[in-house]
Design an enzyme around this catalytic site. Structure first.
Site, mmCIF file in Angstrom:
data_model
loop_
_atom_site.group_PDB
_atom_site.id
_atom_site.type_symbol
_atom_site.label_atom_id
_atom_site.label_comp_id
_atom_site.label_asym_id
_atom_site.label_seq_id
_atom_site.Cartn_x
_atom_site.Cartn_y
_atom_site.Cartn_z
ATOM 1 N N SER A 1 -11.783 1.931 -2.486
ATOM 2 C CA SER A 1 -11.965 2.423 -3.858
ATOM 3 C C SER A 1 -13.354 2.965 -4.135
ATOM 4 O O SER A 1 -13.830 2.927 -5.274
ATOM 5 C CB SER A 1 -11.608 1.321 -4.871
ATOM 6 O OG SER A 1 -10.277 0.892 -4.689
ATOM 7 N N GLN B 1 0.864 -1.177 0.000
ATOM 8 C CA GLN B 1 0.000 0.000 0.000
ATOM 9 C C GLN B 1 0.903 1.230 0.000
ATOM 10 O O GLN B 1 1.401 1.649 1.044
ATOM 11 C CB GLN B 1 -0.906 -0.001 1.232
ATOM 12 C CG GLN B 1 -1.702 -1.298 1.418
ATOM 13 C CD GLN B 1 -2.840 -1.439 0.429
ATOM 14 O OE1 GLN B 1 -3.783 -0.654 0.433
ATOM 15 N NE2 GLN B 1 -2.752 -2.454 -0.420
ATOM 16 N N GLY C 1 -11.761 2.960 4.034
ATOM 17 C CA GLY C 1 -10.805 2.052 3.421
ATOM 18 C C GLY C 1 -9.883 2.731 2.422
ATOM 19 O O GLY C 1 -10.034 3.911 2.082
ATOM 20 N N HIS C 2 -8.934 1.952 1.916
ATOM 21 C CA HIS C 2 -7.926 2.507 1.013
ATOM 22 C C HIS C 2 -8.545 2.932 -0.317
ATOM 23 O O HIS C 2 -9.527 2.374 -0.787
ATOM 24 C CB HIS C 2 -6.777 1.519 0.797
ATOM 25 C CG HIS C 2 -7.170 0.206 0.196
ATOM 26 N ND1 HIS C 2 -6.291 -0.832 0.068
ATOM 27 C CD2 HIS C 2 -8.346 -0.254 -0.314
ATOM 28 C CE1 HIS C 2 -6.895 -1.855 -0.499
ATOM 29 N NE2 HIS C 2 -8.140 -1.524 -0.737
ATOM 30 N N ASN C 3 -7.965 3.979 -0.878
ATOM 31 C CA ASN C 3 -8.349 4.524 -2.193
ATOM 32 C C ASN C 3 -9.718 5.190 -2.203
ATOM 33 O O ASN C 3 -10.233 5.516 -3.279
ATOM 34 C CB ASN C 3 -8.338 3.441 -3.287
ATOM 35 C CG ASN C 3 -7.031 2.698 -3.378
ATOM 36 O OD1 ASN C 3 -5.979 3.262 -3.099
ATOM 37 N ND2 ASN C 3 -7.091 1.434 -3.752
#
Length: 355
Positions: free
Chosen positions: A277, A216, A257-259
């Site tokens: 995402s 990440q 969460g990521h993105n």
């Protein structure tokens, strides 16, 4: 009402001055010199307090209140007891908040818990870190290599700021908050015990050797005037950044969460979970405990009711709710239809002598 042990008591103020400050009208001008010493709820107010009323749900409290004065709209003015001075305002709650922001400015953002006005001797700061004049660092905070922090920012006790993090001016980093791999704008308020910039939940699942971790390498970008509630976690991106847009307000215990990209001036209530995402537009409102699946788009101005599960894109200005979430009108129709089916089946069973 404000507690003097935690917040400064406002100076005594006449009703005439209060009405002027709130852009309101004191109905009985002869009471202009009456003094108010604080703000309070209807059921807790005394003769020296100003309260407000704008919801019939609290009509009983208004009838029994001991407040010295009450902000009220013309619609409900006649309901105010005779012993209470009427301060007429078209939007009583907004007027009340306007006064509160003036009378209790110290409650708008956290101050140093320990009265620090500089860098505590008990803080640990890497020599390569650059702190502008006016930064406050409380005891046991740790600031890593090449960190940059702008003037007026407070770093709370026990907070940890990782290498190369940049934090703008007039921010507040709450006690025991951990920040890494992040760029943070100006006037950002981060409440205690947040975790920002840790790696996201990225794996190739169920391979021959088990779950394979995906690096990440993105960042967290938090724009100006954002507020982040206590215990919230924001993962850094995998390739692209996780972004929180300007003016967005996030409640306690939210997982991002990521993105994920969140637009400007959004509202996220407590215990929301946002999978990776996601793209969320501007001025979106999400109720408490909403869960949203990954790789979706939530359009500008959309609203989602509390405890909904979202598995589909939501168009701009959509009003969705339920599990799984759908347009609220459709959701309500389905609820009514199910209730009707249950009622009809129950009646049929009774007619047939069944329990």
């Amino acid at each position: 009402m404000a507690q003097p042990s935690f917040f400064q008591s406002p100076p005594p103020t006449t009703l005439a001055a209060i009405a002027a400050a709130a852009n309101a009208t004191l109905v009985d001008a002869s009471r202009g010199e009456q003094v108010i010493t604080g703000l309070a709820a209807l059921d807790e107010a005394g003769p020296m307090h100003l309260a407000f009323f704008d919801n019939l749900k609290y009509a009983d409290q208004l009838a029994m209140t001991k407040a010295g004065a009450c902000l009220v709209s013309p619609r409900f003015e006649a309901r105010v007891p005779s012993h209470v001075a009427v301060v007429r305002a078209n939007q009583p709650f907004r007027a009340f908040v306007q006064l509160a922001r003036t009378m209790h400015a110290d409650a708008l953002r956290p101050q140093s818990w320990f009265g620090c006005d500089g860098i505590s001797s008990q803080a640990i700061i890497d020599p390569s870190a650059r702190l502008e004049d006016g930064v406050v660092v409380e005891p046991l905070a740790v600031i890593g290599a090449h960190v940059e922090i702008g003037a007026g920012t407070i770093v709370g006790a026990g907070a940890v700021i990782g290498p190369h993090v940049k934090i703008g001016r007039d921010c507040n980093v709450g006690a025991r908050t951990v920040i890494q791999c992040a760029l943070i704008g100006n006037d950002v308020l981060i409440h205690p015990a947040c975790a920002i910039g840790q790696d996201g939940y990225g794996f190739i699942f169920f391979g021959p050797g088990g779950h394979v971790k995906v690096p990440q390498t993105g960042r967290v970008i938090i724009q100006n005037h954002v507020e982040i509630g206590a215990g919230t976690t924001i993962d850094r991106g995998s390739l692209r950044d996780t972004v929180i847009g300007e003016g967005t307000k996030i409640d306690n215990q939210v997982q991002i969460g990521h993105n994920v990209t969140i637009g400007r001036h959004c509202l996220l209530a407590a215990q929301i979970g946002l999978a990776g995402s996601l793209t969320i537009g501007d001025n979106v409102a999400l109720g408490a405990k909403v869960g949203i699946n990954n790789h979706l788009t939530i359009g500008d101005g959309a609203q989602v009711t509390a405890m909904s599960g979202v598995k589909d894109d939501i168009p701009p200005n959509g009003r969705w709710g339920g599990f799984f979430a759908k347009p609220t009108k459709q959701w309500f129709r389905e609820i009514v239809a199910v209730e009707r089916l249950v009622r009809d089946q129950t009646a049929t069973n009774k007619d047939e002598g069944q329990e």
